[in-house]
Design an enzyme around this catalytic site. Structure first.
Site, PDB file in Angstrom:
ATOM      1  N   ASP A 330       0.860  -1.181   0.000  1.00 17.80           N
ATOM      2  CA  ASP A 330       0.000   0.000   0.000  1.00 17.80           C
ATOM      3  C   ASP A 330       0.899   1.235   0.000  1.00 17.80           C
ATOM      4  OD1 ASP A 330       1.121   0.250   2.507  1.00 17.80           O
ATOM      5  OD2 ASP A 330      -0.763   0.335   3.606  1.00 17.80           O
ATOM      6  N   ASP A 332       1.444   4.717   2.438  1.00 18.29           N
ATOM      7  CA  ASP A 332       1.039   5.316   3.706  1.00 18.29           C
ATOM      8  C   ASP A 332       1.393   6.797   3.735  1.00 18.29           C
ATOM      9  OD1 ASP A 332       0.538   2.624   5.251  1.00 18.29           O
ATOM     10  OD2 ASP A 332       2.510   2.414   4.315  1.00 18.29           O
ATOM     11  N   ASP A 420      -3.276   4.344   2.924  1.00 22.82           N
ATOM     12  CA  ASP A 420      -3.612   4.698   4.306  1.00 22.82           C
ATOM     13  C   ASP A 420      -3.238   6.160   4.531  1.00 22.82           C
ATOM     14  OD1 ASP A 420      -4.294   2.056   4.830  1.00 22.82           O
ATOM     15  OD2 ASP A 420      -2.350   1.563   5.734  1.00 22.82           O
TER      16      ASP A 420
HETATM   17  N1  CTP Z   1       0.765   1.119  11.496  1.00 25.07           N
HETATM   18  C1  CTP Z   1       0.222   1.576  12.669  1.00 25.07           C
HETATM   19  N2  CTP Z   1      -1.123   1.506  12.875  1.00 25.07           N
HETATM   20  C2  CTP Z   1      -1.936   0.990  11.929  1.00 25.07           C
HETATM   21  C3  CTP Z   1      -1.396   0.523  10.716  1.00 25.07           C
HETATM   22  C4  CTP Z   1      -0.034   0.594  10.538  1.00 25.07           C
HETATM   23  O1  CTP Z   1       0.950   2.049  13.516  1.00 25.07           O
HETATM   24  N3  CTP Z   1      -3.236   0.934  12.143  1.00 25.07           N
HETATM   25  C5  CTP Z   1       2.196   1.204  11.294  1.00 25.07           C
HETATM   26  C6  CTP Z   1       2.829  -0.162  11.305  1.00 25.07           C
HETATM   27  O2  CTP Z   1       3.313  -0.471  12.585  1.00 25.07           O
HETATM   28  C7  CTP Z   1       3.945  -0.025  10.319  1.00 25.07           C
HETATM   29  C8  CTP Z   1       3.586   1.170   9.460  1.00 25.07           C
HETATM   30  O3  CTP Z   1       2.436   1.749  10.045  1.00 25.07           O
HETATM   31  O4  CTP Z   1       5.137   0.225  11.015  1.00 25.07           O
HETATM   32  C9  CTP Z   1       3.346   0.802   8.034  1.00 25.07           C
HETATM   33  O5  CTP Z   1       2.425  -0.253   7.958  1.00 25.07           O
HETATM   34  P1  CTP Z   1       2.179  -1.101   6.646  1.00 25.07           P
HETATM   35  O6  CTP Z   1       1.671  -0.247   5.546  1.00 25.07           O
HETATM   36  O7  CTP Z   1       1.315  -2.250   7.031  1.00 25.07           O
HETATM   37  O8  CTP Z   1       3.599  -1.732   6.333  1.00 25.07           O
HETATM   38  P2  CTP Z   1       4.821  -1.195   5.469  1.00 25.07           P
HETATM   39  O9  CTP Z   1       5.990  -1.245   6.360  1.00 25.07           O
HETATM   40  O10 CTP Z   1       4.504   0.115   4.836  1.00 25.07           O
HETATM   41  O11 CTP Z   1       5.001  -2.327   4.384  1.00 25.07           O
HETATM   42  P3  CTP Z   1       4.317  -2.384   2.927  1.00 25.07           P
HETATM   43  O12 CTP Z   1       5.353  -1.818   2.017  1.00 25.07           O
HETATM   44  O13 CTP Z   1       4.046  -3.812   2.682  1.00 25.07           O
HETATM   45  O14 CTP Z   1       3.080  -1.563   2.959  1.00 25.07           O
HETATM   46 MN    MN Z   2       2.726   0.395   3.779  1.00 26.59          MN
HETATM   47 MN    MN Z   3      -0.326   0.701   5.591  1.00 29.89          MN
END
Ligand code: CTP
Ligand code: MN
Ligand code: MN
Length: 496
Positions: A330, A332, A420
């Site tokens: 995703d 963020d 997100d």
């Molecule tokens: N996070 C959080 N609260 C949430 C969702 C996510 O604090 N409700 C934090 C997670 O702990 C993570 C960061 O946001 O450290 C990013 O989450 P995520 O998008 O799931 O992972 P990524 O590290 O960005 O990996 P990817 O590239 O697969 O998205």
């Molecule tokens: Mn992510």
């Molecule tokens: Mn995320």
């Protein structure tokens, strides 16, 4: 008899400190025995530092013997120092911590032996280390630098399969053990050549070593292959790959005998929720990795939406892309406004605008539940309280440099992407940024380090010092690392 017993009346040889070398001050740290190397330091400075340390309760040995646990040197030319140390005929040298003077200085300031950090190591020691020893690597991911370059992918992939399988079985202990082991191996600047090379590394237990040994020897692990071909593992892996289906739901459906998406969709008694329906609807798109170019395009699109509402706001990318990853599951973002208390309204307006633009395919908006009076939160893995949204956006190919990532034969000219957005108040920005940058393992260890080593509680909102019974303010991530007494780790070094 090989070992003579030390009977009740027999005294062991007195240790140097007890024999009267340690004159001033009371000994506070019995497990630490320092030796200060005179080379480069000079006799008078050595004598001054010795007295200083003893006055603070440290044991300082005058003579370098096998009793010493920490060798402190001001000599930054590693090769010469090691050659000198090796010439001292010590049996215990591989076990000794050979530290730079900065560790000593930090320990004096804190009045106790501080946790070892990479800056405390004597530089360039690898090639000349005594046989069988490697520089100390911290058990905490937040004291290691982990880039996206993984030199041990075969091993870490194997560990991650096993970790996930234990997660499906809700066995937290082994799951975490394999996650920690994988994370540690990711931080190594070298590929593990054999099991012996890992003997001084933390986080590697019996089971992880057994798996590692098989892979290093035969290129594959029986346990991993058994897991990968396990029907339950495969089904749960498939089900949880759908947005909105977690391990609990996946397990429930598996126990009811469902094995495929068709089984789920054909089962009349299953009522999918909105999230799961969207998950199936856009399955192909959102299970395909998001590229950096796509992340950049989305940043521009959301930023434009924000600017159209107020010039007084900032959008920053966090998560995996901030850590320098090429692909993510995703994108963020962190959205903030200078105006106090306006962040919640701003996020709602941004969502509305995207809806008007026709790019909002799915939106799960969660209003703020933030209340400073309810902090510190003791549940570390808990969700934070900031207003946030989990979205699926429609991304037009023409907005992306090189076009969107697409499946073969797909000529729709757009794709769906998971996004997100979290919107913390300005004064919580640094904590939210640190918490959302990840990786998950890095965050876990930051919190564990804070709790175990500093008696502090860290989460996405705040840092609380239990000893001082107060919150510690921070404007930047660097402030937070400094409060924790940690060396600053750049975002691209947090891929633990
Ligand atoms: N996070 C959080 N609260 C949430 C969702 C996510 O604090 N409700 C934090 C997670 O702990 C993570 C960061 O946001 O450290 C990013 O989450 P995520 O998008 O799931 O992972 P990524 O590290 O960005 O990996 P990817 O590239 O697969 O998205
Ligand atoms: Mn992510
Ligand atoms: Mn995320």
């Amino acid at each position: 008899m090989l070992h003579a017993r030390v009977g009740p009346g027999v005294r062991k040889r007195p240790r140097p400190a007890e024999a009267g070398v340690q004159r001033q001050g009371e000994v506070k740290f019995r497990d630490v025995r320092l030796y200060l190397v005179e080379r480069k330091m000079g006799r008078s400075r050595r004598s001054f530092l010795t007295q200083l340390a003893r006055s603070k309760g440290f044991i300082v040995e005058d003579v370098l013997s096998d009793e010493v646990t920490h060798v402190v040197s001001e000599d930054n030319e590693a090769a010469g120092l090691w050659a000198w140390l090796k010439g001292r005929g010590l049996k215990e040298l591989p076990k000794m911590q050979v530290m730079d003077i900065s560790w000593f200085t930090d320990s004096m300031r804190e009045g106790k032996p501080v946790a070892m950090e990479t800056s405390h190591c004597i530089q360039d020691t690898l090639p000349t280390l005594p046989e069988g020893s490697t520089p100390t690597v911290s058990q905490y991911a937040c004291q290691r630098r982990t880039t996206t370059e993984n030199n041990n992918k075969i091993l870490t992939d194997a560990f991650e399969v096993l970790a996930e399988s234990y997660e499906f079985s809700e066995m937290e202990g082994p799951c975490l053990a394999f996650r920690r082991a994988a994370s540690l191996l990711k931080s190594l600047p070298w590929a593990v050549p054999c099991l012996e090379a890992t003997q001084d590394l933390p986080c590697l237990g019996e089971r992880t070593k057994a798996v590692m040994e098989e892979i290093l020897q035969y290129g594959r692990s029986f346990e991993v292959e058994k897991t990968l071909s396990d029907e339950r593992y495969q089904t749960l892996k498939l089900f949880t790959s759908v947005f909105g289906i977690g391990p609990k739901t996946a397990d429930r459906w598996h126990r009811r005998g469902l094995r495929s998406f068709t089984d789920i969709l054909a089962e009349p008694s299953i009522q999918l929720n909105r999230m799961q329906r969207t998950g199936f609807l856009h399955y192909g798109d959102i299970s395909r990795a998001v590229s950096k170019a796509e992340a950049r395009a989305l940043g521009n699109i959301i930023d434009e939406a924000v600017r159209a509402i107020t010039p007084d706001a900032a959008l920053a990318v966090t998560g995996g892309f901030r850590r320098g990853k090429e692909f993510g599951h995703d994108v963020d973002f962190l959205l903030t406004t200078q105006e106090r208390g306006k962040e919640e309204g701003l996020l709602v307006k941004v969502i509305d605008r995207m809806k008007q633009q026709g790019i909002l395919l799915y939106c799960d908006y969660q209003a703020s539940t933030f209340d400073m009076d309810k902090l510190p939160c003791h549940r570390f893995e808990a969700m934070d309280h900031f207003p946030k949204c989990f979205l699926i956006l429609r991304l037009e190919s023409r907005h992306v440099e090189g076009g969107v990532q697409r499946a073969e034969g797909d000529d729709r000219g757009w794709r769906a992407v998971r996004v997100d957005i979290v919107s913390p108040p300005m004064e919580r920005y640094a904590f939210a940024l640190l918490g959302w940058t990840g990786s998950r393992q890095f965050e876990r260890d930051l919190r564990r380090f804070a709790r175990m080593e500093r008696r502090m509680l860290l989460d996405n909102h705040a840092l609380y010092d239990k000893t001082k019974e107060e919150f510690l303010a921070a404007e930047t991530e660097k402030d937070i690392f400094a409060h924790l007494g940690l060396e600053y780790i750049e975002p691209w070094q947090r891929n633990a």
